[in-house]
Design a protein around this motif. Structure first.
Motif, PDB file in Angstrom:
ATOM      1  N   GLY A  23       0.759  -1.279   0.077  1.00  0.00           N
ATOM      2  CA  GLY A  23       0.214  -0.127  -0.134  1.00  0.00           C
ATOM      3  C   GLY A  23       0.698   1.203  -0.115  1.00  0.00           C
ATOM      4  N   PHE A  24       2.064   1.240  -0.407  1.00  0.00           N
ATOM      5  CA  PHE A  24       2.908   2.120  -0.494  1.00  0.00           C
ATOM      6  C   PHE A  24       2.876   2.948  -1.991  1.00  0.00           C
ATOM      7  CE2 PHE A  24       6.149  -0.192   2.651  1.00  0.00           C
ATOM      8  CZ  PHE A  24       5.036   0.017   3.537  1.00  0.00           C
ATOM      9  N   GLU A  25       3.705   4.010  -2.161  1.00  0.00           N
ATOM     10  CA  GLU A  25       3.812   4.554  -3.501  1.00  0.00           C
ATOM     11  C   GLU A  25       5.323   4.601  -3.482  1.00  0.00           C
ATOM     12  OE1 GLU A  25       3.475   8.792  -5.596  1.00  0.00           O
ATOM     13  OE2 GLU A  25       2.992   8.648  -3.601  1.00  0.00           O
ATOM     14  N   LEU A  26       5.451   4.306  -4.925  1.00  0.00           N
ATOM     15  CA  LEU A  26       7.102   4.174  -5.523  1.00  0.00           C
ATOM     16  C   LEU A  26       7.299   5.646  -5.913  1.00  0.00           C
ATOM     17  CD1 LEU A  26       9.733   3.158  -5.827  1.00  0.00           C
ATOM     18  CD2 LEU A  26       8.942   2.445  -8.208  1.00  0.00           C
ATOM     19  N   VAL A  27       8.113   6.607  -5.290  1.00  0.00           N
ATOM     20  CA  VAL A  27       8.021   8.062  -5.731  1.00  0.00           C
ATOM     21  C   VAL A  27       9.260   8.146  -6.780  1.00  0.00           C
ATOM     22  CG1 VAL A  27       8.933  10.140  -4.803  1.00  0.00           C
ATOM     23  CG2 VAL A  27       7.503   8.809  -3.329  1.00  0.00           C
ATOM     24  N   ASP A  28      10.325   7.298  -6.610  1.00  0.00           N
ATOM     25  CA  ASP A  28      11.365   7.380  -7.620  1.00  0.00           C
ATOM     26  C   ASP A  28      12.507   6.525  -7.525  1.00  0.00           C
ATOM     27  OD1 ASP A  28      12.967   8.587  -9.786  1.00  0.00           O
ATOM     28  OD2 ASP A  28      13.640  10.154  -8.774  1.00  0.00           O
ATOM     29  N   VAL A  29      13.090   6.070  -8.565  1.00  0.00           N
ATOM     30  CA  VAL A  29      14.284   5.314  -8.440  1.00  0.00           C
ATOM     31  C   VAL A  29      15.461   5.744  -9.092  1.00  0.00           C
ATOM     32  CG1 VAL A  29      15.477   2.931  -9.357  1.00  0.00           C
ATOM     33  CG2 VAL A  29      13.117   2.797  -8.411  1.00  0.00           C
ATOM     34  N   GLU A  30      16.628   5.881  -8.598  1.00  0.00           N
ATOM     35  CA  GLU A  30      17.834   6.641  -9.142  1.00  0.00           C
ATOM     36  C   GLU A  30      19.160   5.846  -8.921  1.00  0.00           C
ATOM     37  OE1 GLU A  30      17.971  10.559  -7.534  1.00  0.00           O
ATOM     38  OE2 GLU A  30      18.895   9.858  -5.672  1.00  0.00           O
ATOM     39  N   TYR A  31      19.764   5.919 -10.039  1.00  0.00           N
ATOM     40  CA  TYR A  31      21.202   5.200 -10.033  1.00  0.00           C
ATOM     41  C   TYR A  31      22.249   6.053 -10.100  1.00  0.00           C
ATOM     42  CZ  TYR A  31      24.793   1.508 -11.123  1.00  0.00           C
ATOM     43  OH  TYR A  31      25.908   0.969 -10.968  1.00  0.00           O
ATOM     44  N   VAL A  32      22.887   6.392  -9.259  1.00  0.00           N
ATOM     45  CA  VAL A  32      23.906   7.682  -9.266  1.00  0.00           C
ATOM     46  C   VAL A  32      25.086   7.336  -8.635  1.00  0.00           C
ATOM     47  CG1 VAL A  32      22.011   9.317  -9.259  1.00  0.00           C
ATOM     48  CG2 VAL A  32      22.809   8.380  -6.956  1.00  0.00           C
ATOM     49  N   LYS A  33      26.186   7.789  -9.111  1.00  0.00           N
ATOM     50  CA  LYS A  33      27.670   7.843  -8.521  1.00  0.00           C
ATOM     51  C   LYS A  33      27.829   9.141  -7.643  1.00  0.00           C
ATOM     52  CE  LYS A  33      32.073   6.470  -9.782  1.00  0.00           C
ATOM     53  NZ  LYS A  33      33.015   5.952 -10.825  1.00  0.00           N
ATOM     54  N   GLU A  34      28.246   8.790  -6.356  1.00  0.00           N
ATOM     55  CA  GLU A  34      28.750   9.775  -5.299  1.00  0.00           C
ATOM     56  C   GLU A  34      29.856   9.307  -4.567  1.00  0.00           C
ATOM     57  OE1 GLU A  34      25.324  10.269  -2.613  1.00  0.00           O
ATOM     58  OE2 GLU A  34      24.171  10.884  -4.299  1.00  0.00           O
ATOM     59  N   ARG A  41      19.017   3.874  -5.421  1.00  0.00           N
ATOM     60  CA  ARG A  41      18.112   4.400  -4.624  1.00  0.00           C
ATOM     61  C   ARG A  41      16.703   4.406  -5.098  1.00  0.00           C
ATOM     62  NH1 ARG A  41      21.951   9.164  -3.874  1.00  0.00           N
ATOM     63  NH2 ARG A  41      23.259   8.592  -2.038  1.00  0.00           N
ATOM     64  N   ALA A  42      15.872   3.916  -4.109  1.00  0.00           N
ATOM     65  CA  ALA A  42      14.337   3.918  -4.101  1.00  0.00           C
ATOM     66  C   ALA A  42      13.793   4.605  -3.319  1.00  0.00           C
ATOM     67  CB  ALA A  42      13.847   2.365  -4.211  1.00  0.00           C
ATOM     68  N   TYR A  43      12.798   5.537  -3.435  1.00  0.00           N
ATOM     69  CA  TYR A  43      11.994   6.442  -2.732  1.00  0.00           C
ATOM     70  C   TYR A  43      10.717   5.843  -2.650  1.00  0.00           C
ATOM     71  CZ  TYR A  43      16.219   9.385  -3.011  1.00  0.00           C
ATOM     72  OH  TYR A  43      17.618   9.780  -3.210  1.00  0.00           O
ATOM     73  N   ILE A  44      10.347   5.773  -1.325  1.00  0.00           N
ATOM     74  CA  ILE A  44       8.934   5.331  -1.168  1.00  0.00           C
ATOM     75  C   ILE A  44       8.170   5.982  -0.239  1.00  0.00           C
ATOM     76  CG2 ILE A  44       9.452   2.596  -1.647  1.00  0.00           C
ATOM     77  CD1 ILE A  44       9.409   2.279   1.324  1.00  0.00           C
ATOM     78  N   ASP A  45       6.718   6.239  -0.242  1.00  0.00           N
ATOM     79  CA  ASP A  45       6.079   6.812   0.480  1.00  0.00           C
ATOM     80  C   ASP A  45       4.635   6.240   0.858  1.00  0.00           C
ATOM     81  OD1 ASP A  45       5.677   8.987   1.979  1.00  0.00           O
ATOM     82  OD2 ASP A  45       5.563  10.791   0.511  1.00  0.00           O
ATOM     83  N   LYS A  46       3.895   6.737   1.826  1.00  0.00           N
ATOM     84  CA  LYS A  46       2.864   6.457   1.999  1.00  0.00           C
ATOM     85  C   LYS A  46       1.947   7.561   3.002  1.00  0.00           C
ATOM     86  CE  LYS A  46       3.444   3.890   6.513  1.00  0.00           C
ATOM     87  NZ  LYS A  46       3.696   3.043   7.219  1.00  0.00           N
ATOM     88  N   PRO A  47       0.609   7.776   2.931  1.00  0.00           N
ATOM     89  CA  PRO A  47       0.223   8.818   3.661  1.00  0.00           C
ATOM     90  C   PRO A  47       0.527   8.390   5.269  1.00  0.00           C
ATOM     91  CG  PRO A  47      -1.538   7.716   2.278  1.00  0.00           C
ATOM     92  CD  PRO A  47      -0.297   6.932   2.095  1.00  0.00           C
ATOM     93  N   GLY A  48       0.867   9.691   5.643  1.00  0.00           N
ATOM     94  CA  GLY A  48       1.454   9.596   7.301  1.00  0.00           C
ATOM     95  C   GLY A  48       2.889   9.363   7.069  1.00  0.00           C
ATOM     96  N   GLY A  49       3.738   9.183   6.193  1.00  0.00           N
ATOM     97  CA  GLY A  49       4.893   8.886   6.089  1.00  0.00           C
ATOM     98  C   GLY A  49       5.489   7.532   6.268  1.00  0.00           C
TER      99      GLY A  49
END
Length: 155
Positions: A23-34, A41-49
């Motif tokens: 019941g979460f939402e996938l906000v973004d996926v990024e493949y980055v060099k740091e 990185r996968a960013y996920i979210d849901k109401p209430g955090g």
């Protein structure tokens, strides 16, 4: 399509079922060099955090699936986290989700001696972003001049 885009897209396909199942939402996926390391990185979210436990559950499932599929060359660090407060709005779904929210907008070139603006995200399309800066007063920004848009936050 670049290797980076392929990795991001394939990871998005793999993680979506796990995220939606919870019941979460996938906000973004990024493949980055740091700093010499590659991060997936996968960013996920849901109401209430999102909680640390939520991130751990998704991370474990995704990690197993990535090991199984093994399509990323070389070493990388997997991170699953919440979008975070200062995260830029980049994709269409970021704008959709944050309509009516207060945002900070930074421009490349000054507009009336100003480069930073704050207001309610009122509208957007491929070429412009509109903020309501004061009651009834709206500013329209040409997207080619917009360096950054992110949720505003007060401490």
């Amino acid at each position: 399509m670049s290797k980076r885009e392929v990795y991001e897209q394939k990871t998005e396909e793999l993680i979506t079922p796990f995220v939606e199942d919870k019941g979460f939402e996938l906000v973004d996926v990024e493949y980055v060099k740091e700093g010499g390391n590659w991060y997936l990185r996968a960013y996920i979210d849901k109401p209430g955090g999102i909680t640390v436990d939520d991130c751990e559950v998704i991370s474990r499932s995704l990690s197993d699936k990535l090991d199984e599929e093994d399509f990323i060359e070389g070493a990388y660090i997997l991170e699953v986290s919440s979008p975070g407060l200062g995260r830029p709005l980049k994709k269409e779904k970021d704008f959709v989700r944050n309509m009516g929210q207060e945002v900070e907008l930074r421009t490349y070139r000054a507009i009336e001696k100003q480069k930073e603006f704050r207001g309610i995200l009122d509208a957007y399309d491929k070429s412009s972003i509109t903020l309501e800066v004061e009651e009834g007063e709206k500013l329209v920004f040409d997207r080619s001049n917009v360096a950054l848009v992110r949720l505003a936050f007060d401490f």
